[in-house]
Design a protein around this motif. Structure first.
Motif, PDB file in Angstrom:
ATOM      1  N   ALA A 112       0.829  -1.206   0.000  1.00  0.00           N
ATOM      2  CA  ALA A 112       0.000   0.000   0.000  1.00  0.00           C
ATOM      3  C   ALA A 112       0.864   1.257   0.000  1.00  0.00           C
ATOM      4  CB  ALA A 112      -0.927  -0.013   1.217  1.00  0.00           C
ATOM      5  N   GLY A 113       1.927   1.266   0.809  1.00  0.00           N
ATOM      6  CA  GLY A 113       2.830   2.418   0.823  1.00  0.00           C
ATOM      7  C   GLY A 113       3.521   2.609  -0.514  1.00  0.00           C
ATOM      8  N   TYR A 114       3.915   1.507  -1.132  1.00  0.00           N
ATOM      9  CA  TYR A 114       4.574   1.579  -2.450  1.00  0.00           C
ATOM     10  C   TYR A 114       3.636   2.185  -3.484  1.00  0.00           C
ATOM     11  CZ  TYR A 114       6.841   0.056  -6.754  1.00  0.00           C
ATOM     12  OH  TYR A 114       7.424   0.035  -7.996  1.00  0.00           O
ATOM     13  N   ARG A 115       2.413   1.676  -3.547  1.00  0.00           N
ATOM     14  CA  ARG A 115       1.468   2.158  -4.549  1.00  0.00           C
ATOM     15  C   ARG A 115       1.108   3.623  -4.335  1.00  0.00           C
ATOM     16  NH1 ARG A 115      -2.634  -3.104  -4.802  1.00  0.00           N
ATOM     17  NH2 ARG A 115      -1.279  -4.406  -6.115  1.00  0.00           N
ATOM     18  N   ALA A 116       1.008   4.030  -3.066  1.00  0.00           N
ATOM     19  CA  ALA A 116       0.698   5.432  -2.782  1.00  0.00           C
ATOM     20  C   ALA A 116       1.804   6.357  -3.287  1.00  0.00           C
ATOM     21  CB  ALA A 116       0.486   5.619  -1.282  1.00  0.00           C
ATOM     22  N   ASP A 117       3.064   5.963  -3.087  1.00  0.00           N
ATOM     23  CA  ASP A 117       4.189   6.797  -3.525  1.00  0.00           C
ATOM     24  C   ASP A 117       4.395   6.747  -5.037  1.00  0.00           C
ATOM     25  OD1 ASP A 117       4.625   7.497  -0.942  1.00  0.00           O
ATOM     26  OD2 ASP A 117       6.475   6.359  -0.674  1.00  0.00           O
ATOM     27  N   MET A 118       3.932   5.659  -5.671  1.00  0.00           N
ATOM     28  CA  MET A 118       4.166   5.481  -7.104  1.00  0.00           C
ATOM     29  C   MET A 118       2.933   5.786  -7.948  1.00  0.00           C
ATOM     30  SD  MET A 118       7.351   4.572  -7.483  1.00  0.00           S
ATOM     31  CE  MET A 118       7.512   3.680  -9.039  1.00  0.00           C
ATOM     32  N   GLN A 119       1.984   6.521  -7.370  1.00  0.00           N
ATOM     33  CA  GLN A 119       0.788   6.897  -8.130  1.00  0.00           C
ATOM     34  C   GLN A 119       1.187   7.670  -9.381  1.00  0.00           C
ATOM     35  OE1 GLN A 119      -1.909   9.027  -5.603  1.00  0.00           O
ATOM     36  NE2 GLN A 119      -2.809   7.179  -4.737  1.00  0.00           N
ATOM     37  N   GLY A 120       0.563   7.322 -10.491  1.00  0.00           N
ATOM     38  CA  GLY A 120       0.876   7.981 -11.754  1.00  0.00           C
ATOM     39  C   GLY A 120       1.941   7.269 -12.552  1.00  0.00           C
ATOM     40  N   THR A 121       2.620   6.280 -11.934  1.00  0.00           N
ATOM     41  CA  THR A 121       3.625   5.510 -12.662  1.00  0.00           C
ATOM     42  C   THR A 121       2.926   4.516 -13.577  1.00  0.00           C
ATOM     43  OG1 THR A 121       5.137   5.679 -10.789  1.00  0.00           O
ATOM     44  CG2 THR A 121       5.625   4.001 -12.441  1.00  0.00           C
ATOM     45  N   PRO A 181       3.106  -1.920 -15.406  1.00  0.00           N
ATOM     46  CA  PRO A 181       2.886  -2.478 -14.060  1.00  0.00           C
ATOM     47  C   PRO A 181       3.876  -1.984 -13.021  1.00  0.00           C
ATOM     48  CG  PRO A 181       4.144  -4.033 -15.340  1.00  0.00           C
ATOM     49  CD  PRO A 181       3.950  -2.842 -16.232  1.00  0.00           C
ATOM     50  N   ALA A 182       4.743  -1.019 -13.378  1.00  0.00           N
ATOM     51  CA  ALA A 182       5.786  -0.573 -12.448  1.00  0.00           C
ATOM     52  C   ALA A 182       5.200   0.013 -11.170  1.00  0.00           C
ATOM     53  CB  ALA A 182       6.694   0.442 -13.121  1.00  0.00           C
ATOM     54  N   GLY A 183       3.983   0.542 -11.240  1.00  0.00           N
ATOM     55  CA  GLY A 183       3.368   1.124 -10.062  1.00  0.00           C
ATOM     56  C   GLY A 183       2.778   0.122  -9.108  1.00  0.00           C
ATOM     57  N   GLU A 184       2.752  -1.180  -9.485  1.00  0.00           N
ATOM     58  CA  GLU A 184       2.151  -2.205  -8.632  1.00  0.00           C
ATOM     59  C   GLU A 184       3.082  -2.670  -7.534  1.00  0.00           C
ATOM     60  OE1 GLU A 184       0.429  -5.553 -10.435  1.00  0.00           O
ATOM     61  OE2 GLU A 184      -0.863  -4.430 -11.797  1.00  0.00           O
ATOM     62  N   ASN A 185       4.329  -2.981  -7.887  1.00  0.00           N
ATOM     63  CA  ASN A 185       5.265  -3.499  -6.902  1.00  0.00           C
ATOM     64  C   ASN A 185       6.684  -3.333  -7.412  1.00  0.00           C
ATOM     65  OD1 ASN A 185       6.239  -6.185  -8.212  1.00  0.00           O
ATOM     66  ND2 ASN A 185       4.005  -6.248  -8.398  1.00  0.00           N
ATOM     67  N   LEU A 186       7.638  -3.492  -6.522  1.00  0.00           N
ATOM     68  CA  LEU A 186       9.040  -3.279  -6.866  1.00  0.00           C
ATOM     69  C   LEU A 186       9.549  -4.332  -7.845  1.00  0.00           C
ATOM     70  CD1 LEU A 186      11.598  -1.670  -6.497  1.00  0.00           C
ATOM     71  CD2 LEU A 186      12.031  -2.916  -4.364  1.00  0.00           C
ATOM     72  N   LEU A 196      13.940   3.190 -11.021  1.00  0.00           N
ATOM     73  CA  LEU A 196      14.384   2.345  -9.911  1.00  0.00           C
ATOM     74  C   LEU A 196      14.614   3.155  -8.645  1.00  0.00           C
ATOM     75  CD1 LEU A 196      16.825  -0.157 -11.659  1.00  0.00           C
ATOM     76  CD2 LEU A 196      14.542  -0.611 -10.749  1.00  0.00           C
ATOM     77  N   THR A 197      15.136   4.365  -8.776  1.00  0.00           N
ATOM     78  CA  THR A 197      15.347   5.201  -7.591  1.00  0.00           C
ATOM     79  C   THR A 197      14.025   5.498  -6.899  1.00  0.00           C
ATOM     80  OG1 THR A 197      17.313   6.233  -8.565  1.00  0.00           O
ATOM     81  CG2 THR A 197      16.231   7.411  -6.758  1.00  0.00           C
ATOM     82  N   ALA A 198      13.017   5.862  -7.697  1.00  0.00           N
ATOM     83  CA  ALA A 198      11.698   6.159  -7.123  1.00  0.00           C
ATOM     84  C   ALA A 198      11.056   4.904  -6.542  1.00  0.00           C
ATOM     85  CB  ALA A 198      10.794   6.762  -8.197  1.00  0.00           C
ATOM     86  N   ALA A 199      11.179   3.770  -7.259  1.00  0.00           N
ATOM     87  CA  ALA A 199      10.542   2.538  -6.801  1.00  0.00           C
ATOM     88  C   ALA A 199      11.177   2.032  -5.515  1.00  0.00           C
ATOM     89  CB  ALA A 199      10.630   1.476  -7.898  1.00  0.00           C
ATOM     90  N   ARG A 200      12.496   2.095  -5.434  1.00  0.00           N
ATOM     91  CA  ARG A 200      13.172   1.627  -4.219  1.00  0.00           C
ATOM     92  C   ARG A 200      12.871   2.521  -3.030  1.00  0.00           C
ATOM     93  NH1 ARG A 200      18.611   0.154  -7.699  1.00  0.00           N
ATOM     94  NH2 ARG A 200      18.040  -2.034  -8.104  1.00  0.00           N
ATOM     95  N   ALA A 201      12.766   3.818  -3.265  1.00  0.00           N
ATOM     96  CA  ALA A 201      12.399   4.732  -2.181  1.00  0.00           C
ATOM     97  C   ALA A 201      10.970   4.450  -1.707  1.00  0.00           C
ATOM     98  CB  ALA A 201      12.531   6.179  -2.644  1.00  0.00           C
ATOM     99  N   ALA A 202      10.066   4.147  -2.651  1.00  0.00           N
ATOM    100  CA  ALA A 202       8.684   3.844  -2.285  1.00  0.00           C
ATOM    101  C   ALA A 202       8.606   2.560  -1.461  1.00  0.00           C
ATOM    102  CB  ALA A 202       7.829   3.714  -3.549  1.00  0.00           C
ATOM    103  N   PHE A 203       9.379   1.557  -1.853  1.00  0.00           N
ATOM    104  CA  PHE A 203       9.386   0.296  -1.100  1.00  0.00           C
ATOM    105  C   PHE A 203       9.911   0.507   0.314  1.00  0.00           C
ATOM    106  CE2 PHE A 203      11.397  -3.543   0.459  1.00  0.00           C
ATOM    107  CZ  PHE A 203      10.465  -4.526   0.189  1.00  0.00           C
ATOM    108  N   THR A 204      11.012   1.222   0.444  1.00  0.00           N
ATOM    109  CA  THR A 204      11.589   1.412   1.783  1.00  0.00           C
ATOM    110  C   THR A 204      10.693   2.279   2.658  1.00  0.00           C
ATOM    111  OG1 THR A 204      12.959   3.224   0.895  1.00  0.00           O
ATOM    112  CG2 THR A 204      13.974   1.056   1.060  1.00  0.00           C
ATOM    113  N   ASN A 205       9.929   3.189   2.062  1.00  0.00           N
ATOM    114  CA  ASN A 205       8.975   3.958   2.865  1.00  0.00           C
ATOM    115  C   ASN A 205       7.906   3.032   3.441  1.00  0.00           C
ATOM    116  OD1 ASN A 205      10.239   6.401   2.455  1.00  0.00           O
ATOM    117  ND2 ASN A 205       8.942   7.005   0.733  1.00  0.00           N
ATOM    118  N   GLY A 206       7.385   2.131   2.599  1.00  0.00           N
ATOM    119  CA  GLY A 206       6.411   1.157   3.096  1.00  0.00           C
ATOM    120  C   GLY A 206       7.025   0.234   4.136  1.00  0.00           C
ATOM    121  N   PHE A 207       8.283  -0.148   3.918  1.00  0.00           N
ATOM    122  CA  PHE A 207       9.007  -0.991   4.867  1.00  0.00           C
ATOM    123  C   PHE A 207       9.128  -0.291   6.220  1.00  0.00           C
ATOM    124  CE2 PHE A 207      13.377  -3.091   5.788  1.00  0.00           C
ATOM    125  CZ  PHE A 207      12.779  -4.023   6.608  1.00  0.00           C
ATOM    126  N   SER A 208       9.423   1.005   6.208  1.00  0.00           N
ATOM    127  CA  SER A 208       9.567   1.775   7.449  1.00  0.00           C
ATOM    128  C   SER A 208       8.260   1.808   8.227  1.00  0.00           C
ATOM    129  CB  SER A 208      10.033   3.197   7.135  1.00  0.00           C
ATOM    130  OG  SER A 208      11.316   3.193   6.552  1.00  0.00           O
TER     131      SER A 208
END
Length: 502
Positions: free
Chosen positions: A423-432, A435-440, A459-471
């Motif tokens: 959910a955190g990943y998708r929120a940060d990757m809205q507009g991508t 399927p890149a906006g679905e998951n890392l 990849l920079t944006a996707a990895r940042a989105a994943f780590t935000n959800g991880f946090s």
């Protein structure tokens, strides 16, 4: 067996040999999940699995395992725990072969669900047979600690061997890893394990079995959908259905002379607190292990074998914590050890909440070692408290609950914490673009076909989105462990392991 000065039966060579055999399915309990975590990126790439399918490849196993554990524990009481264990091992081996050669994600999801049902036959039988083999309280505590350490060893061995297999063979080879363990169990088990049934038990109550499975599956599915996609009528409807089934299940258990779950056990605060501790402790541990495996490969960019090497130290932390706790409990009340350990794990989760794409692997692994070492005592001692706090004539029912609770918590942890990250990943990757906006995993696959500059940006944006959800998931885990530690210290603070707690 021999008898000690208190009249308890001391285990002899045969009992310890039987425990060595029981270690094999205990290893498999965590081996299966850790290997699957490492294989997910390759499965997503080779089979073209969507984010939902990837999560269900893990969740399907964990959900069906959790949903059928109570049923299988009860079935073992009726037909014999050794018979159930060996039959489950054979089914697990056959299904693993089918999973290894699955031609598409749909088949793999279905087979993984069936593997969960087969896996549900293993741990209830292992714990019940361990309790039956070791009746002397101190030996029982030690034996339970060894079983828990074996489960933890699977998280250390699985990534190493599984990573090597994934580096040299196709992703399906990882699903073949449990087969040698099961073959040894099937060959050696009949000669080393006694058959054990609960005396005077009747046939399996089918309505109770249906209600128990429906309760777990409906509630877990609803919570997963809420976490991943936000509030929606179907998700809340599933939760309501699950709660209705749970109510029906509880009412039926109270009416039955021979219930699947003896609800009278939960009248004791020690039993209830220890059981909830097992649920929540494994909830955060399995959910975090799932996230870390993804981080190491998709954010840090490690190959499966190297990622496996980095996950070995945390698994050793659990082993040290669980084995050390059984010795420490001879001098310090078990409740204080469990509570103190969970406060330590809270610190580890707070460190994990600060992780980002640029964090060194040393910091990440140190934090996971702290988490694992803190949760290790809980796994061994809370299990022992659950069994020891039950009356002598209900230890079989207690051992079934003790084996069900952590597996249920683990399934929930992967589903809910994994969905929070999604959910955190998708929120940060809205507009991508899809399927890149679905998951890392999908973003990495898309980036492989882009020009270098565009790939780096994505990849920079996707990895940042994943780590935000991880946090966010790590903060949720920290809050849960802190609250659980508080409850444990309040209720179990003076509780000692073994028979002294009765």
């Amino acid at each position: 067996m021999t008898t000690d000065t208190t009249g308890s039966q001391l285990a002899g060579r045969r009992e310890w040999l039987g425990l060595a055999v029981l270690v094999l399915p205990a290893l498999l309990a965590s081996l299966e999940l850790t290997v699957t975590h490492l294989a997910l990126p390759a499965i997503g790439r080779d089979l073209g699995a969507s984010s939902t399918q990837l999560l269900w490849i893990v969740d399907g196993y964990a959900f069906l395992l959790a949903g059928t554990l109570v049923v299988m524990g009860t079935l073992g009481d009726r037909i014999g725990r050794r018979r159930l264990l060996l039959g489950g091992a054979i089914a697990f081996s056959l299904l693993s072969v089918i999973a290894a050669y699955a031609p598409n994600p749909e088949v793999l999801v279905a087979v993984r669900a069936l593997l969960g049902v087969a896996g549900a036959t293993l741990m209830p039988s292992v714990l019940a047979l361990t309790v039956a083999l070791f009746t002397e309280p101190r030996q029982r505590t030690q034996a339970v600690g060894i079983v828990i350490a074996a489960v933890s060893a699977g998280t250390a061995i699985g990534p190493l061997v599984g990573g090597w297999l994934l580096d040299h063979f196709w992703w399906g080879s990882a699903f073949l890893l449990p087969i040698p363990l099961m073959l040894v169990l099937v060959v050696v088990g009949p000669a080393t394990l006694p058959e054990h049934k609960a005396p005077g038990r009747r046939g399996l109550d089918v309505p109770s079995a249906v209600l128990s499975i429906a309760t777990v599956l409906a509630i877990v599915y609803g919570l997963k959908q809420v976490a991943a996609a936000g509030p929606a009528v179907p998700a809340y409807g599933a939760i309501v259905v699950g709660l209705v089934c749970a109510t029906g299940f509880v009412r039926r258990q109270r009416r039955l002379a021979d219930p699947m779950i003896d609800l009278r056990l939960f009248a004791g605060p020690a039993f209830t607190t220890a059981t909830l501790t097992l649920v929540l402790g494994i909830f955060v541990l399995w959910g975090t292990n799932y996230a870390v495996a993804q981080y190491l490969q998709l954010v840090a960019g490690l190959d499966p074998l190297t990622a496996g090497l980095w996950t070995a130290p945390p698994a050793l932390g659990v082993i040290v914590g669980s084995l050390g706790a059984t010795r420490l409990a001879r001098r310090i009340p078990a409740g204080r050890i469990i509570g103190g350990g969970m406060l330590l794990s809270t610190l580890g989760f707070l460190i994990l909440s600060r992780i980002d794409a640029d964090t060194s692997l040393g910091v990440l692994v140190t934090a996971t070692i702290v988490v694992s070492a803190g949760l290790g005592p809980m796994m061994a001692l809370a299990t022992d408290i659950v069994v020891a706090s039950a009356p002598a004539d209900r230890t079989g029912a207690a051992s079934s609950i003790a084996s069900t609770a952590p597996q249920l918590g683990g399934g929930l942890g992967i589903a809910i914490l994994g969905s929070i990250i999604t959910a955190g990943y998708r929120a940060d990757m809205q507009g991508t673009p899809h399927p890149a906006g679905e998951n890392l995993t999908a973003a990495v696959a898309v980036a492989a076909h882009l020009p270098p500059h565009e790939a780096t940006t994505l990849l920079t944006a996707a990895r940042a989105a994943f780590t935000n959800g991880f946090s966010i998931s790590a903060l949720a885990a920290a809050a849960l462990t802190a609250l659980t530690a508080t409850a444990v210290l309040a209720v179990l603070g003076g509780r000692r392991a073994g028979v002294e707690g009765r």
